[in-house]
Write a protein that holds these residues in place. Structure first.
Motif, short mmCIF file in Angstrom:
data_model
loop_
_atom_site.label_atom_id
_atom_site.label_comp_id
_atom_site.label_asym_id
_atom_site.label_seq_id
_atom_site.Cartn_x
_atom_site.Cartn_y
_atom_site.Cartn_z
N GLY A 165 35.26 -9.74 27.45
CA GLY A 165 34.78 -8.80 26.45
C GLY A 165 35.68 -8.72 25.23
O GLY A 165 35.20 -8.67 24.09
N LEU A 166 36.99 -8.70 25.44
CA LEU A 166 37.92 -8.63 24.30
C LEU A 166 37.86 -9.90 23.46
O LEU A 166 37.91 -9.84 22.23
N HIS A 167 37.77 -11.06 24.13
CA HIS A 167 37.61 -12.31 23.38
C HIS A 167 36.37 -12.23 22.48
O HIS A 167 36.43 -12.57 21.28
N MET A 168 35.27 -11.80 23.04
CA MET A 168 34.02 -11.74 22.28
C MET A 168 34.09 -10.70 21.17
O MET A 168 33.53 -10.91 20.08
N LEU A 169 34.79 -9.61 21.43
CA LEU A 169 34.93 -8.57 20.41
C LEU A 169 35.72 -9.09 19.21
O LEU A 169 35.30 -8.93 18.06
N LEU A 170 36.84 -9.74 19.48
CA LEU A 170 37.69 -10.23 18.38
C LEU A 170 37.05 -11.42 17.67
O LEU A 170 37.33 -11.67 16.49
N GLU A 171 36.17 -12.15 18.38
CA GLU A 171 35.45 -13.27 17.75
C GLU A 171 34.17 -12.80 17.06
O GLU A 171 33.40 -13.61 16.55
N LYS A 172 33.92 -11.48 17.07
CA LYS A 172 32.76 -10.85 16.42
C LYS A 172 31.44 -11.29 17.02
O LYS A 172 30.40 -11.30 16.35
N ARG A 173 31.46 -11.62 18.31
CA ARG A 173 30.23 -11.96 19.02
C ARG A 173 29.58 -10.71 19.60
O ARG A 173 28.40 -10.71 19.94
N ILE A 174 30.35 -9.66 19.76
CA ILE A 174 29.84 -8.33 20.12
C ILE A 174 30.49 -7.33 19.18
O ILE A 174 31.47 -7.65 18.48
N ASP A 175 29.96 -6.11 19.15
CA ASP A 175 30.50 -5.09 18.25
C ASP A 175 31.40 -4.09 18.97
O ASP A 175 32.34 -3.56 18.37
N VAL A 176 31.09 -3.82 20.24
CA VAL A 176 31.80 -2.77 20.97
C VAL A 176 31.95 -3.20 22.43
O VAL A 176 31.08 -3.88 22.99
N LEU A 177 33.07 -2.80 23.02
CA LEU A 177 33.31 -3.03 24.44
C LEU A 177 33.38 -1.67 25.13
O LEU A 177 34.08 -0.77 24.67
N VAL A 178 32.64 -1.52 26.23
CA VAL A 178 32.67 -0.29 27.02
C VAL A 178 33.17 -0.62 28.42
O VAL A 178 32.75 -1.61 29.03
N GLY A 179 34.08 0.20 28.92
CA GLY A 179 34.59 -0.01 30.27
C GLY A 179 35.61 1.05 30.63
O GLY A 179 35.94 1.92 29.82
N GLY A 180 36.13 0.98 31.84
CA GLY A 180 37.16 1.91 32.27
C GLY A 180 38.40 1.76 31.41
O GLY A 180 38.81 0.65 31.06
N ARG A 181 38.99 2.88 31.05
CA ARG A 181 40.17 2.87 30.17
C ARG A 181 41.28 1.96 30.70
O ARG A 181 41.79 1.10 29.96
N PRO A 182 41.70 2.08 31.98
CA PRO A 182 42.79 1.21 32.45
C PRO A 182 42.43 -0.27 32.39
O PRO A 182 43.27 -1.11 32.05
N GLY A 183 41.17 -0.60 32.69
CA GLY A 183 40.77 -2.01 32.70
C GLY A 183 40.82 -2.64 31.32
O GLY A 183 41.30 -3.77 31.15
N ILE A 184 40.33 -1.92 30.31
CA ILE A 184 40.34 -2.45 28.95
C ILE A 184 41.77 -2.61 28.44
O ILE A 184 42.15 -3.65 27.88
N PHE A 185 42.59 -1.58 28.61
CA PHE A 185 43.96 -1.65 28.09
C PHE A 185 44.81 -2.65 28.88
O PHE A 185 45.72 -3.27 28.32
N TYR A 186 44.53 -2.83 30.16
CA TYR A 186 45.25 -3.84 30.95
C TYR A 186 44.91 -5.24 30.43
O TYR A 186 45.79 -6.10 30.29
N ALA A 187 43.63 -5.46 30.11
CA ALA A 187 43.23 -6.76 29.55
C ALA A 187 43.86 -6.99 28.18
O ALA A 187 44.24 -8.12 27.85
N MET A 188 43.98 -5.93 27.36
CA MET A 188 44.64 -6.07 26.07
C MET A 188 46.07 -6.56 26.24
O MET A 188 46.53 -7.46 25.53
N ARG A 189 46.79 -5.95 27.19
CA ARG A 189 48.18 -6.35 27.42
C ARG A 189 48.26 -7.79 27.90
O ARG A 189 49.12 -8.57 27.46
N LYS A 190 47.35 -8.17 28.78
CA LYS A 190 47.35 -9.54 29.30
C LYS A 190 47.14 -10.56 28.19
O LYS A 190 47.78 -11.62 28.17
N LEU A 191 46.24 -10.25 27.23
CA LEU A 191 45.92 -11.18 26.15
C LEU A 191 46.87 -11.06 24.96
O LEU A 191 46.80 -11.86 24.03
#
Length: 253
Positions: A165-191
């Motif tokens: 989801g984050l890859h697609m968001l930053l590549e402008k393939r989607i506009d918004v990502l929805v998910g559990g707060r820990p999951g999204i922020f954990y993926a941000m740190r990983k990437l």
């Protein structure tokens, strides 16, 4: 002849008694099987290829609490539901949804999870109606409440995990990502995604993650034992401690 047969029966009696008792002993130590979604930080593989993650640790705690082994099976959400449906696994931790209600019974709240919506920097988002007309991604099979799920003006898009989801968001393939707060922020740190690359987040809803038990699970006594064990883990803060460990260092907003 009769004496010989009597002696033979007496000699075999200990073995027969042990054989009769074996099924009861096996039932007492029956291993439980739990499905864990392979969504970081809840379920993932460590550097050695072993199953790990927050939910994996919770089930390990449950096994110690119950004094019986709990085998964890990592799987995508759809596969985990199939395992529950067939009875190949006994239980799973997940937010309630119509899909999981078809194959499992809720067996008690475990912890409260807040779902957030987040877009790229400069995307003004403050409430669900702001998502109308946008392509909004969420993990396949998740359900974040009727106000969000039933809004036909939102273009829902299903993804496999928050990293995708984050890859697609930053590549402008989607506009918004929805998910559990820990999951999204954990993926941000990983990437290595900086918080400044994304806009402000707002809560879509907050719901209790539930213990769900397969409808094929037909041992009422053991099911009651499992519910009691999970409730004990929640009451004394052991589940919150696991979640806190995996949330440590993540952004708060």
């Amino acid at each position: 002849m009769a004496l010989t047969r009597r002696r033979c029966l007496l000699a075999c009696l200990p073995g027969m008694l042990a054989w009769c008792a074996a099924p009861r002993a096996g039932a007492e130590t029956r291993a439980l099987r739990a499905a864990v979604m392979q969504i970081e930080p809840y379920g993932m593989l460590d550097a050695q290829g072993r199953q790990s993650g927050a939910y994996t640790e919770v089930f390990e705690l449950l096994g110690r609490e119950l004094g019986r082994p709990v085998e964890v099976v990592g799987a995508p959400y759809a596969r985990a539901l199939a395992l529950l449906r067939s009875g190949q696994v006994d239980m799973m931790l997940a937010m309630p949804s119509p899909a999981i209600a078809e194959v499992a019974q809720p067996a008690g709240a475990v912890w409260s999870l807040e779902a957030i919506a987040i877009g790229r920097a400069g995307t003004p988002l403050r409430r669900i109606r702001d998502l109308r007309g946008l392509i909004v991604a969420r993990i396949r099979g998740t359900d974040y409440g009727p106000e969000f799920m039933n809004d036909k003006a939102i273009h829902h898009y299903e993804i496999s995990d928050h990293v995708q989801g984050l890859h697609m968001l930053l590549e402008k393939r989607i506009d918004v990502l929805v998910g559990g707060r820990p999951g999204i922020f954990y993926a941000m740190r990983k990437l290595g995604v900086q918080r400044s690359q994304l806009g402000s987040a707002f809560p879509v809803n907050a719901r209790d993650v539930q213990l769900h038990m397969s409808k094929k699970f037909d041992d009422a006594r053991l099911a009651s034992e499992v519910r009691r064990g999970m409730a004990a883990l929640r009451t004394d803060g052991r589940i919150d401690a696991v979640i806190a460990k995996y949330s440590s260092g993540l952004p708060r907003e």
